[in-house]
Scaffold this motif. Structure first.
Motif, PDB file in Angstrom:
ATOM      1  N   ALA A 149       0.907  -1.174  -0.217  1.00 40.55           N
ATOM      2  CA  ALA A 149       0.022   0.109   0.037  1.00 40.55           C
ATOM      3  C   ALA A 149       0.705   1.213  -0.037  1.00 40.55           C
ATOM      4  CB  ALA A 149      -0.884   0.076   1.259  1.00 40.55           C
ATOM      5  N   LYS A 150       1.996   1.090   0.842  1.00 37.59           N
ATOM      6  CA  LYS A 150       2.729   2.235   0.790  1.00 37.59           C
ATOM      7  C   LYS A 150       3.615   2.521  -0.536  1.00 37.59           C
ATOM      8  CE  LYS A 150       6.930   4.307   3.019  1.00 37.59           C
ATOM      9  NZ  LYS A 150       7.934   4.181   3.908  1.00 37.59           N
ATOM     10  N   ALA A 151       3.826   1.524  -1.384  1.00 41.43           N
ATOM     11  CA  ALA A 151       4.334   1.612  -2.855  1.00 41.43           C
ATOM     12  C   ALA A 151       3.145   2.167  -3.647  1.00 41.43           C
ATOM     13  CB  ALA A 151       4.829   0.348  -3.329  1.00 41.43           C
ATOM     14  N   ILE A 152       1.903   1.757  -3.448  1.00 38.74           N
ATOM     15  CA  ILE A 152       0.836   2.448  -4.462  1.00 38.74           C
ATOM     16  C   ILE A 152       0.716   4.015  -4.294  1.00 38.74           C
ATOM     17  CG2 ILE A 152      -1.504   2.470  -4.794  1.00 38.74           C
ATOM     18  CD1 ILE A 152      -1.659  -0.546  -4.232  1.00 38.74           C
ATOM     19  N   ARG A 153       0.779   4.377  -2.942  1.00 40.44           N
ATOM     20  CA  ARG A 153       1.061   5.752  -2.559  1.00 40.44           C
ATOM     21  C   ARG A 153       2.151   6.640  -3.001  1.00 40.44           C
ATOM     22  NH1 ARG A 153      -1.488   7.854   2.285  1.00 40.44           N
ATOM     23  NH2 ARG A 153       0.341   9.049   2.667  1.00 40.44           N
ATOM     24  N   THR A 154       3.463   5.866  -3.227  1.00 35.48           N
ATOM     25  CA  THR A 154       4.713   6.329  -3.791  1.00 35.48           C
ATOM     26  C   THR A 154       4.374   6.725  -5.435  1.00 35.48           C
ATOM     27  OG1 THR A 154       5.803   5.356  -2.035  1.00 35.48           O
ATOM     28  CG2 THR A 154       7.156   6.312  -4.090  1.00 35.48           C
ATOM     29  N   ILE A 155       3.824   5.598  -5.998  1.00 32.07           N
ATOM     30  CA  ILE A 155       3.651   5.857  -7.552  1.00 32.07           C
ATOM     31  C   ILE A 155       2.650   6.571  -7.685  1.00 32.07           C
ATOM     32  CG2 ILE A 155       2.324   4.594  -9.186  1.00 32.07           C
ATOM     33  CD1 ILE A 155       3.618   1.825  -7.904  1.00 32.07           C
ATOM     34  N   ASN A 156       1.367   7.063  -6.698  1.00 31.40           N
ATOM     35  CA  ASN A 156       0.558   8.164  -7.118  1.00 31.40           C
ATOM     36  C   ASN A 156       1.174   9.622  -6.643  1.00 31.40           C
ATOM     37  OD1 ASN A 156      -1.759   6.385  -7.375  1.00 31.40           O
ATOM     38  ND2 ASN A 156      -2.383   6.328  -5.410  1.00 31.40           N
ATOM     39  N   LYS A 157       2.237   9.600  -6.013  1.00 31.28           N
ATOM     40  CA  LYS A 157       2.735  10.591  -5.996  1.00 31.28           C
ATOM     41  C   LYS A 157       3.926  11.089  -6.900  1.00 31.28           C
ATOM     42  CE  LYS A 157       5.535  13.154  -2.353  1.00 31.28           C
ATOM     43  NZ  LYS A 157       6.320  13.232  -0.907  1.00 31.28           N
ATOM     44  N   ASN A 158       4.773  10.250  -7.194  1.00 32.30           N
ATOM     45  CA  ASN A 158       5.794  10.304  -8.116  1.00 32.30           C
ATOM     46  C   ASN A 158       5.862   9.774  -9.557  1.00 32.30           C
ATOM     47  OD1 ASN A 158       7.308  11.466  -5.863  1.00 32.30           O
ATOM     48  ND2 ASN A 158       8.183   9.446  -5.345  1.00 32.30           N
ATOM     49  N   GLY A 159       4.918   8.963  -9.732  1.00 34.20           N
ATOM     50  CA  GLY A 159       4.495   8.402 -11.241  1.00 34.20           C
ATOM     51  C   GLY A 159       5.198   6.987 -11.090  1.00 34.20           C
ATOM     52  N   PHE A 160       4.650   6.242 -12.102  1.00 37.58           N
ATOM     53  CA  PHE A 160       5.107   4.787 -12.159  1.00 37.58           C
ATOM     54  C   PHE A 160       6.279   4.654 -12.791  1.00 37.58           C
ATOM     55  CE2 PHE A 160       4.496   0.662 -14.284  1.00 37.58           C
ATOM     56  CZ  PHE A 160       4.892  -0.269 -13.304  1.00 37.58           C
ATOM     57  N   GLU A 161       6.689   5.418 -13.618  1.00 37.49           N
ATOM     58  CA  GLU A 161       8.053   5.091 -14.213  1.00 37.49           C
ATOM     59  C   GLU A 161       9.186   5.626 -13.547  1.00 37.49           C
ATOM     60  OE1 GLU A 161       8.853   5.622 -18.556  1.00 37.49           O
ATOM     61  OE2 GLU A 161       6.430   5.623 -18.959  1.00 37.49           O
ATOM     62  N   LYS A 162       8.954   6.859 -12.940  1.00 35.32           N
ATOM     63  CA  LYS A 162       9.925   7.369 -11.885  1.00 35.32           C
ATOM     64  C   LYS A 162      10.251   6.323 -10.614  1.00 35.32           C
ATOM     65  CE  LYS A 162      11.028  11.620  -9.575  1.00 35.32           C
ATOM     66  NZ  LYS A 162      10.456  13.026  -9.332  1.00 35.32           N
ATOM     67  N   THR A 163       9.125   5.832 -10.084  1.00 34.77           N
ATOM     68  CA  THR A 163       9.382   5.046  -9.039  1.00 34.77           C
ATOM     69  C   THR A 163       9.991   3.670  -9.462  1.00 34.77           C
ATOM     70  OG1 THR A 163       7.150   5.684  -8.261  1.00 34.77           O
ATOM     71  CG2 THR A 163       8.088   3.562  -7.271  1.00 34.77           C
ATOM     72  N   LEU A 164       9.644   3.094 -10.708  1.00 40.91           N
ATOM     73  CA  LEU A 164      10.236   2.030 -11.150  1.00 40.91           C
ATOM     74  C   LEU A 164      11.775   2.126 -11.404  1.00 40.91           C
ATOM     75  CD1 LEU A 164       8.414   0.517 -14.354  1.00 40.91           C
ATOM     76  CD2 LEU A 164       8.973  -0.790 -12.028  1.00 40.91           C
ATOM     77  N   ILE A 165      12.161   3.201 -11.795  1.00 43.77           N
ATOM     78  CA  ILE A 165      13.693   3.584 -12.038  1.00 43.77           C
ATOM     79  C   ILE A 165      14.226   3.702 -10.671  1.00 43.77           C
ATOM     80  CG2 ILE A 165      15.338   5.436 -12.724  1.00 43.77           C
ATOM     81  CD1 ILE A 165      13.162   5.961 -15.043  1.00 43.77           C
ATOM     82  N   ALA A 166      13.629   4.225  -9.841  1.00 40.67           N
ATOM     83  CA  ALA A 166      14.266   4.515  -8.277  1.00 40.67           C
ATOM     84  C   ALA A 166      14.370   3.161  -7.544  1.00 40.67           C
ATOM     85  CB  ALA A 166      13.349   5.669  -7.571  1.00 40.67           C
ATOM     86  N   SER A 167      13.393   2.428  -7.811  1.00 41.07           N
ATOM     87  CA  SER A 167      13.611   1.220  -7.154  1.00 41.07           C
ATOM     88  C   SER A 167      14.636   0.202  -7.924  1.00 41.07           C
ATOM     89  CB  SER A 167      12.254   0.176  -7.116  1.00 41.07           C
ATOM     90  OG  SER A 167      11.862   0.096  -8.215  1.00 41.07           O
ATOM     91  N   ALA A 168      14.758   0.188  -9.224  1.00 42.85           N
ATOM     92  CA  ALA A 168      15.911  -0.475  -9.932  1.00 42.85           C
ATOM     93  C   ALA A 168      17.149  -0.014  -9.369  1.00 42.85           C
ATOM     94  CB  ALA A 168      15.670  -0.303 -11.186  1.00 42.85           C
ATOM     95  N   ARG A 169      17.558   1.394  -9.245  1.00 46.34           N
ATOM     96  CA  ARG A 169      18.515   2.009  -8.880  1.00 46.34           C
ATOM     97  C   ARG A 169      18.733   1.592  -7.440  1.00 46.34           C
ATOM     98  NH1 ARG A 169      17.539   7.429  -8.858  1.00 46.34           N
ATOM     99  NH2 ARG A 169      17.527   7.271 -11.004  1.00 46.34           N
ATOM    100  N   LYS A 170      17.807   1.476  -6.509  1.00 50.25           N
ATOM    101  CA  LYS A 170      18.180   1.030  -4.992  1.00 50.25           C
ATOM    102  C   LYS A 170      18.322  -0.403  -5.125  1.00 50.25           C
ATOM    103  CE  LYS A 170      15.554   2.781  -1.696  1.00 50.25           C
ATOM    104  NZ  LYS A 170      14.383   2.926  -0.820  1.00 50.25           N
ATOM    105  N   GLY A 171      18.090  -1.248  -6.025  1.00 51.57           N
ATOM    106  CA  GLY A 171      18.093  -2.774  -5.951  1.00 51.57           C
ATOM    107  C   GLY A 171      17.031  -3.378  -5.381  1.00 51.57           C
ATOM    108  N   THR A 172      15.777  -2.974  -5.258  1.00 45.03           N
ATOM    109  CA  THR A 172      14.604  -3.831  -4.535  1.00 45.03           C
ATOM    110  C   THR A 172      13.954  -4.190  -5.682  1.00 45.03           C
ATOM    111  OG1 THR A 172      13.714  -1.475  -4.258  1.00 45.03           O
ATOM    112  CG2 THR A 172      15.001  -2.294  -2.555  1.00 45.03           C
ATOM    113  N   LEU A 173      13.722  -3.958  -6.896  1.00 42.85           N
ATOM    114  CA  LEU A 173      12.945  -4.177  -7.996  1.00 42.85           C
ATOM    115  C   LEU A 173      13.016  -5.755  -8.232  1.00 42.85           C
ATOM    116  CD1 LEU A 173      10.999  -3.345 -10.009  1.00 42.85           C
ATOM    117  CD2 LEU A 173      12.707  -2.801 -11.562  1.00 42.85           C
ATOM    118  N   SER A 174      12.028  -6.499  -8.230  1.00 39.50           N
ATOM    119  CA  SER A 174      11.970  -7.704  -8.453  1.00 39.50           C
ATOM    120  C   SER A 174      10.596  -8.080  -9.251  1.00 39.50           C
ATOM    121  CB  SER A 174      12.018  -8.803  -7.454  1.00 39.50           C
ATOM    122  OG  SER A 174      10.642  -8.385  -6.762  1.00 39.50           O
ATOM    123  N   VAL A 175      10.999  -8.439 -10.706  1.00 36.23           N
ATOM    124  CA  VAL A 175       9.640  -8.647 -11.518  1.00 36.23           C
ATOM    125  C   VAL A 175       9.598 -10.099 -12.130  1.00 36.23           C
ATOM    126  CG1 VAL A 175       9.078  -8.023 -13.901  1.00 36.23           C
ATOM    127  CG2 VAL A 175      10.019  -6.441 -12.465  1.00 36.23           C
TER     128      VAL A 175
END
Length: 79
Positions: free
Chosen positions: A53-79
Motif C-alpha cells: 500500500a505504501k508503494a501505491i502511495r509513492t506511485i501516485n505521488k511520483n509516477g510509475f516510471e519514476k518509481t520503477l527507475i528509483a527502485s531499480a537503482r536502489k536494487g529492490t525491484l523484482s519482476v
C-alpha cells in the motif's frame, strides 16, 4: 507466491504475540500487498504488479516510471 512487494522489497517479518501473562509465541507480520495494474507509458503496455500500500502511495505521488527507475537503482525491484 511469496509475500514480497515487487517495488520496495517489503517482506514478512517475524515477532511475538505477548499475552497478559507475558507468554511469548511466534507470529508473522505480513505486508499489506495488493495486486494492481499500472500503465507503462513509454512501452504502451499495462503491467500487473504485487505491491504494498505504501508503494501505491509513492506511485501516485511520483509516477510509475519514476518509481520503477528509483527502485531499480536502489536494487529492490523484482519482476
Amino acid at each position: 507466491m511469496a509475500k514480497v512487494c515487487q517495488l520496495t522489497g517489503k517482506r514478512t517479518r517475524v515477532g511475538n504475540n505477548v499475552s497478559h501473562a507475558n507468554n511469548k509465541t511466534k507470529r508473522k507480520f505480513y505486508p499489506n500487498l495488493q495486486t494492481k495494474k499500472f500503465f507503462l507509458e513509454s512501452e504502451g503496455v499495462w503491467v500487473r504488479m504485487k505491491v504494498s500500500a505504501k508503494a501505491i502511495r509513492t506511485i501516485n505521488k511520483n509516477g510509475f516510471e519514476k518509481t520503477l527507475i528509483a527502485s531499480a537503482r536502489k536494487g529492490t525491484l523484482s519482476v
